[in-house]
Enzyme design. Structure first.
Site, PDB file in Angstrom:
ATOM      1  N   SER A 286       0.828  -1.204   0.000  1.00  0.00           N
ATOM      2  CA  SER A 286       0.000   0.000   0.000  1.00  0.00           C
ATOM      3  C   SER A 286       0.867   1.261   0.000  1.00  0.00           C
ATOM      4  O   SER A 286       1.763   1.376  -0.826  1.00  0.00           O
ATOM      5  CB  SER A 286      -0.932  -0.067   1.205  1.00  0.00           C
ATOM      6  OG  SER A 286      -2.114   0.582   0.887  1.00  0.00           O
TER       7      SER A 286
ATOM      8  N   LYS B 112       4.229   2.090  -2.210  1.00  0.00           N
ATOM      9  CA  LYS B 112       4.580   3.265  -3.033  1.00  0.00           C
ATOM     10  C   LYS B 112       6.020   3.655  -2.703  1.00  0.00           C
ATOM     11  O   LYS B 112       6.817   4.013  -3.576  1.00  0.00           O
ATOM     12  CB  LYS B 112       3.636   4.444  -2.721  1.00  0.00           C
ATOM     13  CG  LYS B 112       2.124   4.141  -2.858  1.00  0.00           C
ATOM     14  CD  LYS B 112       1.286   5.383  -2.543  1.00  0.00           C
ATOM     15  CE  LYS B 112      -0.132   5.140  -2.039  1.00  0.00           C
ATOM     16  NZ  LYS B 112      -1.075   4.433  -2.844  1.00  0.00           N
TER      17      LYS B 112
ATOM     18  N   HIS C  87      -7.748  -5.579  -0.055  1.00  0.00           N
ATOM     19  CA  HIS C  87      -6.500  -4.892   0.285  1.00  0.00           C
ATOM     20  C   HIS C  87      -5.880  -5.504   1.552  1.00  0.00           C
ATOM     21  O   HIS C  87      -6.446  -5.379   2.649  1.00  0.00           O
ATOM     22  CB  HIS C  87      -6.884  -3.425   0.524  1.00  0.00           C
ATOM     23  CG  HIS C  87      -5.737  -2.492   0.526  1.00  0.00           C
ATOM     24  ND1 HIS C  87      -4.881  -2.363  -0.537  1.00  0.00           N
ATOM     25  CD2 HIS C  87      -5.297  -1.622   1.483  1.00  0.00           C
ATOM     26  CE1 HIS C  87      -3.964  -1.439  -0.248  1.00  0.00           C
ATOM     27  NE2 HIS C  87      -4.198  -0.992   0.969  1.00  0.00           N
TER      28      HIS C  87
HETATM   29  C1  GCU Z   1      -5.519   4.738   1.497  1.00  0.00           C
HETATM   30  C2  GCU Z   1      -4.963   5.434   0.279  1.00  0.00           C
HETATM   31  C3  GCU Z   1      -4.136   4.501  -0.594  1.00  0.00           C
HETATM   32  C4  GCU Z   1      -3.143   3.748   0.240  1.00  0.00           C
HETATM   33  C5  GCU Z   1      -3.819   3.094   1.394  1.00  0.00           C
HETATM   34  C6  GCU Z   1      -2.898   2.404   2.387  1.00  0.00           C
HETATM   35  O1  GCU Z   1      -6.512   3.849   1.118  1.00  0.00           O
HETATM   36  O2  GCU Z   1      -6.010   5.996  -0.422  1.00  0.00           O
HETATM   37  O3  GCU Z   1      -3.468   5.223  -1.593  1.00  0.00           O
HETATM   38  O4  GCU Z   1      -2.442   2.832  -0.547  1.00  0.00           O
HETATM   39  O5  GCU Z   1      -4.502   4.060   2.153  1.00  0.00           O
HETATM   40  O6  GCU Z   1      -1.751   2.778   2.490  1.00  0.00           O
HETATM   41  O7  GCU Z   1      -3.375   1.521   3.095  1.00  0.00           O
END
Ligand code: GCU
Length: 425
Positions: free
Chosen positions: A265, A269, A406
């Site tokens: 997540s 990134k 997720h």
């Molecule tokens: C939020 C965000 C995402 C990210 C996520 C996470 O949902 O919008 O971009 O990847 O958090 O880090 O769990």
């Protein structure tokens, strides 16, 4: 999307002209994906030398200017302190080491703790997987010797991944040990002969929009605060992964030529940007990194730039805000970040119900970057269409889409370990 007018964007002048037409209501546009193998002046590169010397540099500069911000160099005063070692950790399975990384050399300055588990059954330096964690080192295992972070900890009910009722006044307590262990199958990682190295995101930089860019490593660079290309939190996390690598190259138990950087997540990134900027990472694993990670913005599907820049304004640099609502005509896109990892192996993983991360967009990016891998003499992603659920496809680029939402699951880890075996063994 059918009504979109798709065309090639030649340069920034065309970009601003298109923005003008869109704002005037004269155009509904989607530009073709920018070609990673074409220089900014539109000339296609011809040799791998040109890629490494010219184009990589140009792309790194572009993404640092427009999106992630410029990170500082390794601080000259930074030092490491191995403050804990147990050769008989986890019932004798591993050697545990904990290393304080004092970013400015001062014991009362910002500090990141590295937690390491090194398999005992393997002789000689071992390959390693390094990745940041969301809820503290002590949360990845119940091991009572893991130092509990003093850094700020989120709290509240209803987090689907972790029970944070153990957090008191935004501080972790003894009761928080192991609360996130499910996402970190340390036994399986050790059994496969890999060391695991992890650190807590808040030790490095604040993930709170209100305090972001003030605490942790950002507090050491107040002069950068006013810059529109100051490094955001994603870049700070990536920077810290490089600082972890600075330590790992000094640790004889680790084969530093075989270190994979992993993240899920927002931390995925960061892993991607770490792998893009630091070629010492021999492999990159992006677990559902989504928007601002592996997914393409151009499709205009899932989380967009406006959401990233408003809900998480500390993640990317101020310059990135000018691309809000321009996702489909962006003059760059995330396949070019993945391209910066080439020709090193990279694994992109999605989950079918993780709609915000646009699984098809993550797959499309993994496909699109194949051109760079092939140009550099490697296989890209050996799949033309989205693979069936729970089917891992592995070339120099790996990909799977698993069932569920997720998360980081044992299934995900098994594919990463197979991928690491394929490339490291
Ligand atoms: C939020 C965000 C995402 C990210 C996520 C996470 O949902 O919008 O971009 O990847 O958090 O880090 O769990």
């Amino acid at each position: 999307m059918g009504s979109y007018f798709v065309f090639n964007l030649k340069n920034y002048a065309t970009f601003y002209f298109v923005v003008f037409l869109i704002n005037a209501g004269l155009l509904h546009a989607q530009t073709a994906l920018p070609d990673p193998l074409a220089m900014n002046n539109w000339q296609r590169i011809k040799t791998s030398k040109q890629w490494h010397i010219q184009r990589r540099k140009e792309l790194l500069e572009l993404f640092a200017n427009e999106m992630y911000g410029h990170s500082p160099k390794r601080p000259s005063q930074m030092r490491f302190e191995v403050f804990d070692e147990d050769k008989n950790a986890l019932n004798g399975k591993a050697t545990r080491r904990q290393v304080a990384v004092y970013f400015n050399g001062k014991a009362d300055g910002p500090r990141m703790d590295l937690l390491m588990y090194i398999p005992n059954k393997v002789k000689g330096p071992v390959p390693a997987i390094v990745g940041l964690n969301f809820w503290g080192n002590h949360a990845v295992n119940t091991d009572p010797k893991i130092r509990i972070t003093q850094s700020w900890m989120e709290s509240g009910k209803g987090n689907p991944y972790v029970n944070l009722s153990c957090v008191v006044n935004n501080q972790a307590t003894e009761a928080c040990r192991g609360v996130n262990a499910k996402q970190w199958p340390i036994d399986s990682i050790l059994d496969r002969g890999y060391a695991l190295v992890t650190a807590y995101r808040e030790d490095i930089a604040s993930d709170d929009p209100k305090t972001g860019l003030q605490k942790g490593v950002h507090s050491l660079y107040p002069e950068l605060q006013t810059r529109d290309d100051n490094f955001g939190t994603i870049a700070a996390w990536a920077w810290a992964l490089s600082r972890a690598m600075d330590y790992l190259v000094t640790d004889k138990a680790i084969d530093s030529k075989k270190v994979a950087v992993f993240g899920w997540s927002r931390l995925g990134k960061a892993a991607l940007w770490a792998g893009a900027t630091d070629e010492r990472f021999a492999m990159v694993i992006s677990n559902e990194s989504g928007a601002g990670g592996a997914k393409l913005f151009h499709r205009g599907v899932g989380e967009n730039i406006r959401r990233l820049c408003t809900v998480f304004p500390h993640w990317y640099c101020a310059n990135f805000k000018k691309y809000m609502d321009k996702d489909t005509i962006l003059p760059f896109d995330q396949h070019q970040v993945i391209a910066l990892v080439a020709p090193r192996p990279v694994y992109i993983a999605s989950a079918v119900d993780d709609k915000g991360a646009d699984p098809a967009g993550e797959f499309a990016a993994a496909k699109a970057v194949g051109s760079v891998y092939r140009f550099l003499g490697k296989e890209g992603l050996p799949a033309d269409t989205l693979p069936a659920l729970n089917t891992s496809v592995q070339g120099q680029i790996g990909y799977h889409i698993r069932s569920g939402g997720h998360d980081v699951t044992l299934y995900d880890w098994q594919q990463y370990l197979n991928f690491a075996d394929k490339h490291f063994r």
